[in-house]
Design a protein around this motif. Structure first.
Motif, PDB file in Angstrom:
ATOM      1  N   PRO A 260       0.826  -1.215   0.000  1.00 21.56           N
ATOM      2  CA  PRO A 260       0.000   0.000   0.000  1.00 21.56           C
ATOM      3  C   PRO A 260       0.858   1.263   0.000  1.00 21.56           C
ATOM      4  O   PRO A 260       1.838   1.356   0.732  1.00 21.56           O
ATOM      5  N   ILE A 261       0.501   2.206  -0.854  1.00 25.85           N
ATOM      6  CA  ILE A 261       1.255   3.462  -0.935  1.00 25.85           C
ATOM      7  C   ILE A 261       0.369   4.676  -0.701  1.00 25.85           C
ATOM      8  O   ILE A 261       0.854   5.799  -0.624  1.00 25.85           O
ATOM      9  N   GLY A 262      -0.915   4.475  -0.579  1.00 22.91           N
ATOM     10  CA  GLY A 262      -1.816   5.597  -0.339  1.00 22.91           C
ATOM     11  C   GLY A 262      -3.233   5.120  -0.160  1.00 22.91           C
ATOM     12  O   GLY A 262      -3.593   4.014  -0.571  1.00 22.91           O
ATOM     13  N   GLU A 263      -4.029   5.955   0.487  1.00 18.24           N
ATOM     14  CA  GLU A 263      -5.424   5.602   0.727  1.00 18.24           C
ATOM     15  C   GLU A 263      -6.272   6.851   0.595  1.00 18.24           C
ATOM     16  O   GLU A 263      -5.996   7.879   1.212  1.00 18.24           O
ATOM     17  N   GLY A 264      -7.283   6.780  -0.249  1.00 20.16           N
ATOM     18  CA  GLY A 264      -8.154   7.922  -0.467  1.00 20.16           C
ATOM     19  C   GLY A 264      -9.574   7.639  -0.049  1.00 20.16           C
ATOM     20  O   GLY A 264      -9.856   6.672   0.648  1.00 20.16           O
ATOM     21  N   MET A 265     -10.494   8.507  -0.506  1.00 24.14           N
ATOM     22  CA  MET A 265     -11.889   8.393  -0.108  1.00 24.14           C
ATOM     23  C   MET A 265     -12.545   7.137  -0.687  1.00 24.14           C
ATOM     24  O   MET A 265     -13.436   6.564  -0.085  1.00 24.14           O
ATOM     25  N   SER A 266     -12.084   6.682  -1.859  1.00 22.30           N
ATOM     26  CA  SER A 266     -12.762   5.564  -2.515  1.00 22.30           C
ATOM     27  C   SER A 266     -12.028   4.245  -2.413  1.00 22.30           C
ATOM     28  O   SER A 266     -12.615   3.193  -2.694  1.00 22.30           O
ATOM     29  N   GLY A 267     -10.757   4.256  -2.027  1.00 19.55           N
ATOM     30  CA  GLY A 267     -10.044   2.991  -1.947  1.00 19.55           C
ATOM     31  C   GLY A 267      -8.574   3.149  -1.650  1.00 19.55           C
ATOM     32  O   GLY A 267      -8.067   4.253  -1.461  1.00 19.55           O
ATOM     33  N   VAL A 268      -7.884   1.998  -1.634  1.00 25.64           N
ATOM     34  CA  VAL A 268      -6.454   1.953  -1.342  1.00 25.64           C
ATOM     35  C   VAL A 268      -5.677   1.805  -2.646  1.00 25.64           C
ATOM     36  O   VAL A 268      -6.093   1.063  -3.547  1.00 25.64           O
ATOM     37  N   VAL A 269      -4.543   2.497  -2.745  1.00 28.97           N
ATOM     38  CA  VAL A 269      -3.676   2.378  -3.913  1.00 28.97           C
ATOM     39  C   VAL A 269      -2.440   1.576  -3.519  1.00 28.97           C
ATOM     40  O   VAL A 269      -1.805   1.861  -2.499  1.00 28.97           O
ATOM     41  N   PHE A 270      -2.113   0.577  -4.341  1.00 28.16           N
ATOM     42  CA  PHE A 270      -0.971  -0.287  -4.080  1.00 28.16           C
ATOM     43  C   PHE A 270       0.084  -0.124  -5.168  1.00 28.16           C
ATOM     44  O   PHE A 270      -0.230   0.199  -6.320  1.00 28.16           O
TER      45      PHE A 270
END
Length: 470
Positions: free
Chosen positions: A203-213
Motif C-alpha cells: 500500500p502506498i496511499g489511501e483515499g476516499m474511494s479505496g487503497v492504492v498499491f
C-alpha cells in the motif's frame, strides 16, 4: 507557503505527528498546527513550513494503515487531496480528530436551502439563511461589492451549495455521446485474477474511494499502480473507467485493466514513481522551477489536453495534483473522475464542477462552457509553478470564487520572470472565454520553445527526491 511558525495566531492545537510523504511514501516526523482556518505542518524544528491544509468543507476520520495504528486522514475537497497523519497514541488521535472536527463543523453554515429564489435587494440578500450573508462579510466581501456584482455573488452562493452537497447533477447522471449506449460495470471487467496477474502488493496511499498499491505484473515484473475499490453504487465511477479505457496518448497515464474479485474492483494503471507535481511544489521556494522547467511541464500537459480535446472531452480538473511524474522526467495527466464527453446534442456544459481555486469564471457563474475551461486551469497551474500556490489560496473558497468571477486573476506578485512567460499565462487566463486560446494556439506560443529536455527535468526531480529523503 512561507508562513513562519512564530507568526501563527489563535492556535487551537499543536503537536508532533508522523505524516506520509508525497514524493516518497515514507513517514516523516512533522509538527502539526491547527487553527480555525487550516492545518499547518512544519519540520520537527518548526523552522520550515512543509505544507498547509485548508479546512473549508474538509472532513477527518480515523483510518487503519499497516504499521501505523494511530492514523487519521484529513480530506481537503478544496485541493481534492487526502492527507495521512499518525498521532503518538490512541488518545492523541482521538484528540486531533475531535479538535479538527470542531473546526470543520463551524467553518460554514449548515442550514442550507435551495437557492432557486435568491435575490439581492437594498440592504442584503433575500431567499437565503441570514448566516450566508455573514459568510460573505466574514470573508471580507463588502456589501458594496455584493451590490455591484449581484448576479455573480448569487452564482457563487449557488456553487457553494452544490459544493457542500458534495454531489452534482453531472456525477449523478453523466451524459454520454450521441447514439452511445450506457455501459454497465460488468462490461468493463478484464478477465483474470488480479492477485495472480500481479504480485507483491504494497500500500502506498489511501483515499476516499479505496487503497492504492504498488505492485508488479507477474509475467513481466513491470511496476504497476493498483487501486482497490469496494464495489458500491457510490464508489465506482463507471464513466471514468470507460473514458480511461479509450485514451491512448503518451502524456496520459496508461490504463492497464479492471478486474473484479470478492466484491472489490482492482483498477491497474501505469505506475508513476515520483507522484504528482504538487509533491514537488511542497518544496517551493527551496526548489523553484525555472521558466524552462515550467515550459516543459506546460508543453507536456498541453499535449495531453490537445489529444483529449480532439475527442471532444473536457478534463475539468486540471491542477498540479493531477499531473503525475516519474524518474524519467515524463509528465502525464491523470484523474478523469469528473471528465465529460461533449456531443452533438450537447456541445456545451454548464454544470459547476472542479476545484475552486483553479476554476474558470464561466464555470463559477454557471454559464455554458467548452474545452477551453481546461486552458484557464492550465494557466492557474502555471501560477502554481511560479509562486508555489494558486492565486487567492489565502482566501476562503467563497471569497476566492467571488474574486475569480468578478475580477479575474491578479498579476504575478513576485519572481523575476520574462515577458514571454507572463504573456503566455495572461493568454491562458483570458477572462472572456470566447477570446481564450485553444491548445493548438498555445502550441505555437513562443513560451513553448523554452521547454527544457526530459532528461534535464528528470535531474531536477532527482534533486528534490534527494532532499525529501533527508
Amino acid at each position: 507557503m512561507s508562513t513562519p511558525y512564530s507568526s501563527i495566531r489563535n492556535i487551537i492545537k499543536e503537536g508532533c505527528v508522523v505524516k506520509q510523504g508525497h514524493i516518497i511514501w515514507n513517514w516523516y516526523n512533522r509538527w502539526l498546527v491547527l487553527t480555525k482556518e487550516q492545518l499547518y505542518y512544519y519540520d520537527e524544528s518548526k523552522q520550515k513550513l512543509r505544507g498547509t491544509v485548508p479546512l473549508d468543507f474538509a472532513s477527518v476520520k480515523s483510518c487503519e494503515i499497516v504499521d501505523h495504528p494511530f492514523s487519521f486522514e484529513v480530506y481537503c475537497p478544496v485541493q481534492n487531496k487526502t492527507y495521512f497523519f499518525e498521532a503518538l497514541s490512541e488518545e492523541e488521535r482521538a484528540s486531533w480528530i475531535k479538535k479538527i472536527s470542531e473546526v470543520v463543523d463551524i467553518s460554514e453554515p449548515t442550514d442550507y436551502h435551495h437557492l432557486t429564489h435568491v435575490a439581492y435587494e437594498e440592504g442584503g440578500f433575500v431567499g437565503i439563511p441570514y448566516e450566508w450573508e455573514n459568510v460573505f462579510l466574514a470573508c471580507g466581501i463588502t456589501r458594496e461589492e455584493i451590490k455591484s456584482n449581484k448576479e455573480d455573488a448569487i452564482k457563487v452562493l449557488e456553487f457553494t451549495q452544490i459544493f457542500q452537497d458534495d454531489e452534482t447533477e453531472e456525477t449523478q447522471k453523466q451524459p454520454l455521446p450521441e447514439n452511445d449506449v450506457p455501459v454497465l460495470l460488468k462490461e468493463l471487467i478484464t478477465s483474470g485474477d488480479p492477485t495472480m496477474l500481479y504480485k507483491d502488493y504494497v500500500p502506498i496511499g489511501e483515499g476516499m474511494s479505496g487503497v492504492v498499491f504498488h505492485c508488479y505484473e507477474t509475467s513481466t515484473n513491470k511496476e504497476v499502480a493498483m487501486k482497490k475499490v469496494l464495489i458500491k453504487n457510490d464508489s465506482v465511477n463507471v464513466q471514468e473507467i470507460k473514458i480511461m479505457q479509450t485514451l491512448n496518448q503518451r502524456n496520459i497515464v496508461g490504463y492497464l485493466g479492471c478486474y473484479e474479485l470478492d466484491n472489490y474492483l482492482y483498477i491497474a494503471m501505469e505506475y508513476m514513481d515520483r507522484n504528482n507535481l504538487t509533491a514537488m511544489l511542497d518544496f517551493f521556494p527551496e526548489f523553484s522551477l525555472s521558466e524552462r522547467h515550467i515550459a516543459y511541464v506546460v508543453h507536456e500537459s498541453n499535449a495531453a489536453l490537445k489529444y483529449l480535446h480532439s475527442l471532444h472531452r473536457i478534463h475539468r480538473d486540471i491542477k498540479s495534483d493531477n499531473i503525475l511524474l516519474n524518474h524519467r522526467g515524463e509528465v502525464k495527466l491523470a484523474d478523469f473522475g469528473i471528465s465529460v464527453q461533449l456531443t452533438k446534442r450537447k456541445s456545451k456544459r454548464n454544470t459547476v464542477v472542479g476545484t475552486p481555486y483553479w476554476m474558470a469564471p464561466e464555470v463559477i457563474k454557471g454559464k455554458d462552457y467548452g474545452t477551453n475551461i481546461d486552458i484557464w486551469s492550465l494557466g492557474i497551474m502555471c501560477r502554481e509553478m511560479m509562486e508555489g500556490v494558486p492565486p487567492y489560496i489565502d482566501d476562503p473558497p467563497l471569497r476566492a470564487l467571488f474574486k475569480i468571477s468578478t475580477k479575474g486573476i491578479p498579476p504575478v506578485q513576485y519572481g523575476d520572470y520574462t515577458q514571454t512567460i507572463l504573456d503566455f499565462v495572461d493568454k491562458c487566463l483570458t477572462f472572456d472565454p470566447t477570446k481564450r486560446p485553444d491548445c493548438e494556439e498555445l502550441d505555437k506560443d513562443p513560451f513553448m520553445s523554452l521547454a527544457c529536455s526530459r532528461e534535464e527535468f528528470a535531474e531536477f526531480i532527482q534533486k528534490i527526491v534527494q532532499q525529501a529523503e533527508k
